[in-house]
Design a protein around this motif. Structure first.
Motif, mmCIF file in Angstrom:
data_model
loop_
_atom_site.group_PDB
_atom_site.id
_atom_site.type_symbol
_atom_site.label_atom_id
_atom_site.label_comp_id
_atom_site.label_asym_id
_atom_site.label_seq_id
_atom_site.Cartn_x
_atom_site.Cartn_y
_atom_site.Cartn_z
ATOM 1 N N LYS A 99 0.804 -1.224 0.000
ATOM 2 C CA LYS A 99 0.000 0.000 0.000
ATOM 3 C C LYS A 99 0.837 1.275 0.000
ATOM 4 C CE LYS A 99 -0.634 0.092 5.052
ATOM 5 N NZ LYS A 99 -1.614 0.104 6.159
ATOM 6 N N HIS A 100 2.119 1.174 0.416
ATOM 7 C CA HIS A 100 2.924 2.401 0.491
ATOM 8 C C HIS A 100 4.409 2.073 0.449
ATOM 9 C CE1 HIS A 100 3.944 6.532 1.404
ATOM 10 N NE2 HIS A 100 4.630 6.160 2.465
ATOM 11 N N VAL A 101 5.175 2.940 -0.233
ATOM 12 C CA VAL A 101 6.632 2.827 -0.274
ATOM 13 C C VAL A 101 7.217 4.178 0.112
ATOM 14 C CG1 VAL A 101 8.652 2.279 -1.695
ATOM 15 C CG2 VAL A 101 6.462 1.160 -2.171
ATOM 16 N N GLN A 102 8.219 4.190 1.008
ATOM 17 C CA GLN A 102 8.840 5.441 1.433
ATOM 18 C C GLN A 102 10.355 5.262 1.544
ATOM 19 O OE1 GLN A 102 6.569 5.864 5.062
ATOM 20 N NE2 GLN A 102 8.131 4.882 6.327
ATOM 21 N N ILE A 103 11.061 6.386 1.453
ATOM 22 C CA ILE A 103 12.522 6.344 1.521
ATOM 23 C C ILE A 103 12.996 6.796 2.895
ATOM 24 C CG2 ILE A 103 12.845 6.700 -0.957
ATOM 25 C CD1 ILE A 103 13.411 9.680 -0.324
ATOM 26 N N THR A 104 14.090 6.189 3.365
ATOM 27 C CA THR A 104 14.667 6.562 4.660
ATOM 28 C C THR A 104 16.187 6.415 4.598
ATOM 29 O OG1 THR A 104 14.570 4.327 5.591
ATOM 30 C CG2 THR A 104 12.639 5.725 5.922
ATOM 31 N N ALA A 105 16.844 6.962 5.604
ATOM 32 C CA ALA A 105 18.286 6.763 5.808
ATOM 33 C C ALA A 105 18.571 7.016 7.277
ATOM 34 C CB ALA A 105 19.097 7.721 4.934
ATOM 35 N N SER A 106 19.498 6.277 7.845
ATOM 36 C CA SER A 106 19.786 6.391 9.280
ATOM 37 C C SER A 106 21.274 6.587 9.512
ATOM 38 C CB SER A 106 19.309 5.139 10.030
ATOM 39 O OG SER A 106 17.933 4.926 9.837
ATOM 40 N N LYS A 107 21.569 7.290 10.608
ATOM 41 C CA LYS A 107 22.968 7.495 10.970
ATOM 42 C C LYS A 107 23.088 7.598 12.477
ATOM 43 C CE LYS A 107 27.107 10.044 9.574
ATOM 44 N NZ LYS A 107 27.732 8.839 8.993
ATOM 45 N N GLY A 108 24.047 6.867 13.029
ATOM 46 C CA GLY A 108 24.277 6.921 14.460
ATOM 47 C C GLY A 108 24.974 8.192 14.873
ATOM 48 N N GLY A 109 24.610 8.713 16.029
ATOM 49 C CA GLY A 109 25.210 9.945 16.534
ATOM 50 C C GLY A 109 25.146 10.010 18.050
ATOM 51 N N VAL A 110 25.627 11.122 18.572
ATOM 52 C CA VAL A 110 25.629 11.337 20.021
ATOM 53 C C VAL A 110 25.083 12.722 20.313
ATOM 54 C CG1 VAL A 110 27.029 11.535 22.117
ATOM 55 C CG2 VAL A 110 27.612 9.814 20.389
ATOM 56 N N ILE A 111 24.030 12.782 21.149
ATOM 57 C CA ILE A 111 23.510 14.075 21.600
ATOM 58 C C ILE A 111 24.324 14.514 22.808
ATOM 59 C CG2 ILE A 111 21.525 15.288 22.578
ATOM 60 C CD1 ILE A 111 19.697 13.415 21.105
ATOM 61 N N ARG A 112 24.794 15.749 22.750
ATOM 62 C CA ARG A 112 25.619 16.284 23.849
ATOM 63 C C ARG A 112 24.935 17.500 24.435
ATOM 64 N NH1 ARG A 112 28.130 16.725 27.878
ATOM 65 N NH2 ARG A 112 30.382 16.898 28.170
ATOM 66 N N THR A 113 24.647 17.433 25.745
ATOM 67 C CA THR A 113 24.118 18.598 26.450
ATOM 68 C C THR A 113 25.171 19.076 27.452
ATOM 69 O OG1 THR A 113 23.101 17.301 28.230
ATOM 70 C CG2 THR A 113 21.795 17.626 26.240
ATOM 71 N N GLU A 114 24.831 20.090 28.220
ATOM 72 C CA GLU A 114 25.786 20.627 29.189
ATOM 73 C C GLU A 114 26.107 19.622 30.290
ATOM 74 O OE1 GLU A 114 24.300 24.239 30.724
ATOM 75 O OE2 GLU A 114 24.434 25.339 28.820
ATOM 76 N N THR A 115 25.175 18.724 30.547
ATOM 77 C CA THR A 115 25.376 17.788 31.668
ATOM 78 C C THR A 115 25.425 16.317 31.260
ATOM 79 O OG1 THR A 115 22.984 17.755 32.059
ATOM 80 C CG2 THR A 115 24.283 19.356 33.309
ATOM 81 N N ASP A 116 24.886 15.990 30.095
ATOM 82 C CA ASP A 116 24.764 14.577 29.715
ATOM 83 C C ASP A 116 25.095 14.379 28.243
ATOM 84 O OD1 ASP A 116 23.637 13.268 32.181
ATOM 85 O OD2 ASP A 116 22.090 14.795 31.866
ATOM 86 N N PHE A 117 25.199 13.121 27.881
ATOM 87 C CA PHE A 117 25.287 12.754 26.464
ATOM 88 C C PHE A 117 24.595 11.415 26.283
ATOM 89 C CE2 PHE A 117 29.018 10.939 28.469
ATOM 90 C CZ PHE A 117 29.101 9.668 27.923
ATOM 91 N N GLU A 118 24.117 11.169 25.083
ATOM 92 C CA GLU A 118 23.364 9.942 24.818
ATOM 93 C C GLU A 118 23.540 9.535 23.352
ATOM 94 O OE1 GLU A 118 21.065 6.785 26.067
ATOM 95 O OE2 GLU A 118 21.607 8.516 27.309
ATOM 96 N N GLY A 119 23.809 8.248 23.128
ATOM 97 C CA GLY A 119 23.898 7.724 21.777
ATOM 98 C C GLY A 119 22.511 7.535 21.173
#
Length: 411
Positions: A99-119
């Protein structure tokens, strides 16, 4: 009026019937049928509801069928791009059921805040992305719009937002590794336009939704290069044959994977629900049938003199048996009525008010989902009614063994 039906009605309506020795046993039999139908309704509605809800959540993040380049990389990070200029895009016309076709792409990264970080995994989507599921998941803000010029708006999960102490409208910096390890990581600034909560922590703890053009630029891809195609099917029960057909219709350089294959352990666990539901239905019908057999035998014993009189007046064994079968049909009907009333009432209450929560770490949902469909409700009631009735044909055969002379003298 049918003679046997007339006699059965008179027995049911009589005051002696309601205050007889068999009355408590009859009530127990009715209660057993009511409890049985309640348990069966709850097991089917919640079992199928949980299956559908989990499938929908897995599909929301992956599609039902994923088409990528052949790659030994098992992560969610798109490594080798493929061209979106394919015969099956934007519509897969060679295979029915898509019923539907869509395009995507993914990339790993790291969010960095003043106190924390998260993959995290930043999933890039385009203008053709189906937001239906995320529209249901949205708890704050609005869904991002990627139909115009490139923008920095993203969708983040409430799990990540709480973990990193982020709020709607906050700007975050995400760092991405370069393919060349000698170069410094690249960064992108994003603005939180919406917060979602799917209840599926395995996905909520890692996925951000952003414009696919960010991923293309970070990977130095061309405008027509993407990470994957995600396909959605009309009927999930046909996923395996449709997946095989899609595989046969794509080039040998492309790999096709269904979500049943990608998340095999989850779907194997879901398949166990079918066996559990069937087991519960079987046990409940057996218990209800045994109780009805007991009630019928007591009724026959209690009405032995009446049986003898009817036989003496010329009634056949089958005619007398029909009197008690009609009586039993009434009792089964009463049990089914109360069982449906209570069972459907409980399910509607759960559907509207979320009375029974579940642990998302175990069940992938925050409350017991309910799936109500008139088809399975009618089938369940009809099946229960017929099976209980068939079970009553054997004990009703005892009537044929009763002698009119001995029955009339029975005390």
């Amino acid at each position: 009026m049918n003679f046997e039906f007339f006699i059965a009605r008179r027995i049911i309506a009589s005051k002696d019937y309601k205050s007889s020795i068999s009355a408590p046993i009859i009530k127990i039999a009715i209660t057993a049928i009511a409890l049985g139908i309640i348990m069966m309704l709850i097991s089917i509605a919640t079992g199928i509801g949980l299956q559908k809800k989990i499938r929908e959540k897995v599909s929301a993040f992956n599609g039902d069928i994923i088409i990528t380049n052949f790659d030994t990389n098992a992560s969610d990070d798109s490594q080798i791009p493929i061209s979106k200029n394919q015969d099956f895009y934007p519509e897969f016309k060679n295979v029915e059921g898509i019923k539907h076709v869509q395009i995507t792409a993914s990339k790993g990264g790291v969010i960095r805040t003043e106190t924390d970080f998260e993959g995290v995994v930043v999933k890039g989507v385009g203008t053709d992305y189906d937001w239906t599921y995320f529209n249901d998941f949205l708890v704050e803000g609005t869904l991002p719009d990627y139909t115009e010029d490139l923008n920095s708006n993203i969708l983040i999960s409430s799990f990540l937002a709480n973990r990193l102490q982020l709020a709607l409208g906050d700007k975050i910096i995400t760092f991405f590794l370069n393919d060349d390890s000698t170069k410094a990581p690249r960064s992108r600034g994003f603005t939180i336009s919406g917060i979602y909560n799917s209840g599926f922590q395995q996905f909520d703890e890692q996925f951000l939704i952003a414009d696919i053009r960010h991923i293309q630029r970070l990977n130095n891809w061309e405008e027509d290069q993407i990470g994957a195609f995600e396909l959605f099917v009309s009927d999930f029960d046909e996923l395996v044959p449709i997946g095989n057909a899609v595989y046969n219709e794509t080039f040998s350089t492309l790999d096709t994977l269904t979500i049943r294959d990608k998340y095999g352990s989850i779907f194997e666990w879901l398949d166990l629900f079918d066996f559990n539901i069937a087991l519960i239905i079987g046990i409940m019908i057996l218990v209800a049938g045994i109780n009805m057999i007991t009630a019928l035998l007591v009724l026959i014993l209690e009405r032995t003199q009446m049986i003898g009189i009817l036989k003496a007046l010329g009634s056949s064994d089958w005619s007398v048996r029909k009197v008690f079968i009609y009586n039993a049909m009434y009792l089964i009907g009463v049990g089914l009525f109360w069982g449906n009333l209570i069972g459907i009432g409980l399910l509607v209450a759960q559907q509207q008010f979320k009375l029974f929560p579940l642990d998302p770490d175990t069940y992938y949902v925050t409350e017991a989902p309910v799936y109500l469909n008139i088809g399975y409700i009618l089938a369940l009631n009809l099946g229960t009614f017929l099976l209980c009735l068939l079970m009553l044909l054997i004990p009703s055969y005892i009537i044929a063994k009763i002698s009119p002379v001995k029955a009339i003298r029975f005390d």
